[in-house]
Write a protein that holds these residues in place. Structure first.
Motif, PDB file in Angstrom:
ATOM      1  N   LEU A  64       0.830  -1.203   0.000  1.00 26.58           N
ATOM      2  CA  LEU A  64       0.000   0.000   0.000  1.00 26.58           C
ATOM      3  C   LEU A  64       0.865   1.253   0.000  1.00 26.58           C
ATOM      4  O   LEU A  64       0.547   2.253  -0.656  1.00 26.58           O
ATOM      5  N   ASN A  65       1.962   1.211   0.743  1.00 23.94           N
ATOM      6  CA  ASN A  65       2.851   2.370   0.814  1.00 23.94           C
ATOM      7  C   ASN A  65       3.488   2.701  -0.531  1.00 23.94           C
ATOM      8  O   ASN A  65       3.983   3.812  -0.741  1.00 23.94           O
TER       9      ASN A  65
ATOM     10  N   VAL B 229       1.071   7.807  -0.686  1.00 29.04           N
ATOM     11  CA  VAL B 229       0.915   7.190   0.630  1.00 29.04           C
ATOM     12  C   VAL B 229       2.220   7.349   1.403  1.00 29.04           C
ATOM     13  O   VAL B 229       3.285   6.954   0.943  1.00 29.04           O
TER      14      VAL B 229
ATOM     15  N   SER C 285       1.258   3.571   6.830  1.00 29.17           N
ATOM     16  CA  SER C 285      -0.010   2.899   7.088  1.00 29.17           C
ATOM     17  C   SER C 285       0.081   2.061   8.359  1.00 29.17           C
ATOM     18  O   SER C 285       1.170   1.710   8.820  1.00 29.17           O
TER      19      SER C 285
ATOM     20  N   ASP D 148     -12.313   9.761   4.615  1.00 28.16           N
ATOM     21  CA  ASP D 148     -11.221  10.569   4.069  1.00 28.16           C
ATOM     22  C   ASP D 148     -11.172  11.888   4.830  1.00 28.16           C
ATOM     23  O   ASP D 148     -12.036  12.753   4.667  1.00 28.16           O
TER      24      ASP D 148
ATOM     25  N   LEU E 267      -4.256   5.077   6.706  1.00 30.61           N
ATOM     26  CA  LEU E 267      -3.153   5.516   5.860  1.00 30.61           C
ATOM     27  C   LEU E 267      -2.975   7.021   5.978  1.00 30.61           C
ATOM     28  O   LEU E 267      -3.959   7.775   5.930  1.00 30.61           O
TER      29      LEU E 267
ATOM     30  N   CYS F 101      -1.566  10.140   4.022  1.00 24.38           N
ATOM     31  CA  CYS F 101      -1.299  10.424   2.605  1.00 24.38           C
ATOM     32  C   CYS F 101      -0.986  11.904   2.401  1.00 24.38           C
ATOM     33  O   CYS F 101      -1.291  12.750   3.241  1.00 24.38           O
ATOM     34  N   THR F 102      -0.409  12.194   1.260  1.00 24.21           N
ATOM     35  CA  THR F 102      -0.182  13.582   0.883  1.00 24.21           C
ATOM     36  C   THR F 102      -1.486  14.177   0.349  1.00 24.21           C
ATOM     37  O   THR F 102      -2.445  13.453   0.066  1.00 24.21           O
TER      38      THR F 102
ATOM     39  N   ILE G 223      -2.924  12.762  -3.158  1.00 23.13           N
ATOM     40  CA  ILE G 223      -3.258  11.348  -3.353  1.00 23.13           C
ATOM     41  C   ILE G 223      -4.468  11.202  -4.280  1.00 23.13           C
ATOM     42  O   ILE G 223      -5.446  11.946  -4.183  1.00 23.13           O
TER      43      ILE G 223
ATOM     44  N   LEU H  69      -6.067   4.752  -5.179  1.00 22.43           N
ATOM     45  CA  LEU H  69      -5.825   4.163  -3.860  1.00 22.43           C
ATOM     46  C   LEU H  69      -6.918   3.171  -3.486  1.00 22.43           C
ATOM     47  O   LEU H  69      -6.648   2.113  -2.907  1.00 22.43           O
TER      48      LEU H  69
ATOM     49  N   LEU I 209      -6.819  -0.536  -1.870  1.00 20.73           N
ATOM     50  CA  LEU I 209      -7.414  -0.765  -0.548  1.00 20.73           C
ATOM     51  C   LEU I 209      -8.368  -1.954  -0.557  1.00 20.73           C
ATOM     52  O   LEU I 209      -8.396  -2.741   0.400  1.00 20.73           O
TER      53      LEU I 209
END
Length: 233
Positions: free
Chosen positions: A8-9, A14, A17, A65, A85, A87-88, A91, A96, A100
């Motif tokens: 995921l990273n 991301v 996590s 989110d 997670l 995230c920036t 994202i 994503l 997920l």
């Protein structure tokens, strides 16, 4: 589970996590070294805290989110846990979300398998765990002797749970992170409320048991192996 988080990273945007249990205990994380683990554990507890609103929201949403000036936090409910997670801002949530959904299936299977292994351990199976007729969880008392962990909560006059037991209590009462517990001796009826901490004790001998400091043992007049009725005050 760490391998799933590492995958995921790798999704652009991301940062890191984690997976936490329904009781707020940190199960595994994949954050860069600059993130202190105490901060990661605080985030874990906040996700499952019943006062945070996340637990209520996940009943209606498949994904949460949270947007901030410098980044975003995405929370994906799992069957028996939460996936979080960091995230920036940039994202791509659609990209994503594909990862997920794949990760959810893998993590649910891994968590279910790990839970089966925990309850299959002889140390847990032989422990005198019971549920009272009134729906109260009963667990045996124990003590950690001559250890750094033991001395820390001895000085604070606290009780402790390892991560497996914290999840057991959280699942039973469907609550968030455990900070206080009401303990009642099943032998003498003495009862009191005590502060509790979750410790990173990996010894399976402490699974399904309430770890007491000497002060609590003295107040309740109990010793290792005595059965305690455990309630959320």
């Amino acid at each position: 589970m760490r391998e799933v988080l590492t995958q995921l990273n790798a999704v652009p945007g991301v940062v890191g996590s984690l997976v936490c249990g329904s009781g707020g205990e940190l199960m595994v994380h994949a954050f860069p070294p600059l993130f202190d683990e105490s901060i990661v554990r605080q985030a874990s507890a906040a996700v499952a805290d019943r006062n945070s609103g996340v637990r209520t929201a996940v009943g209606s949403f498949d994904l949460l989110d949270f947007r901030y000036n410098d980044g975003r936090i995405v929370v994906k409910p799992l069957s028996e846990a939460f996936l979080l997670l960091l995230c920036t801002r940039a994202i791509n949530l659609q990209v994503l979300n594909i990862s997920l959904n794949v990760a959810k299936g893998k993590l649910d299977a891994l968590i279910a398998a790990a839970t089966d292994q925990v309850f299959a351990r002889p140390a847990v199976a032989q422990a005198p765990v019971a549920e009272a007729a009134a729906g109260i969880l009963a667990l045996p008392a124990c003590h950690i002797a001559d250890s750094t962990v033991g001395s820390s909560f001895e000085q604070l006059g606290m009780g402790a749970l390892n991560q497996v037991t914290a999840q057991q209590v959280g699942n039973f009462y469907k609550t968030g992170a455990v900070k206080k517990l009401k303990l009642t001796s099943s032998a003498n009826g003495i009862s009191a409320i005590f502060p509790f901490m979750v410790v990173n004790e990996n010894d399976a001998a402490y699974d399904g048991k309430i770890i007491l400091c000497r002060a609590i043992e003295k107040k309740l007049k109990v010793g290792p192996g005595d059965l305690l009725m455990v309630e959320i005050p």
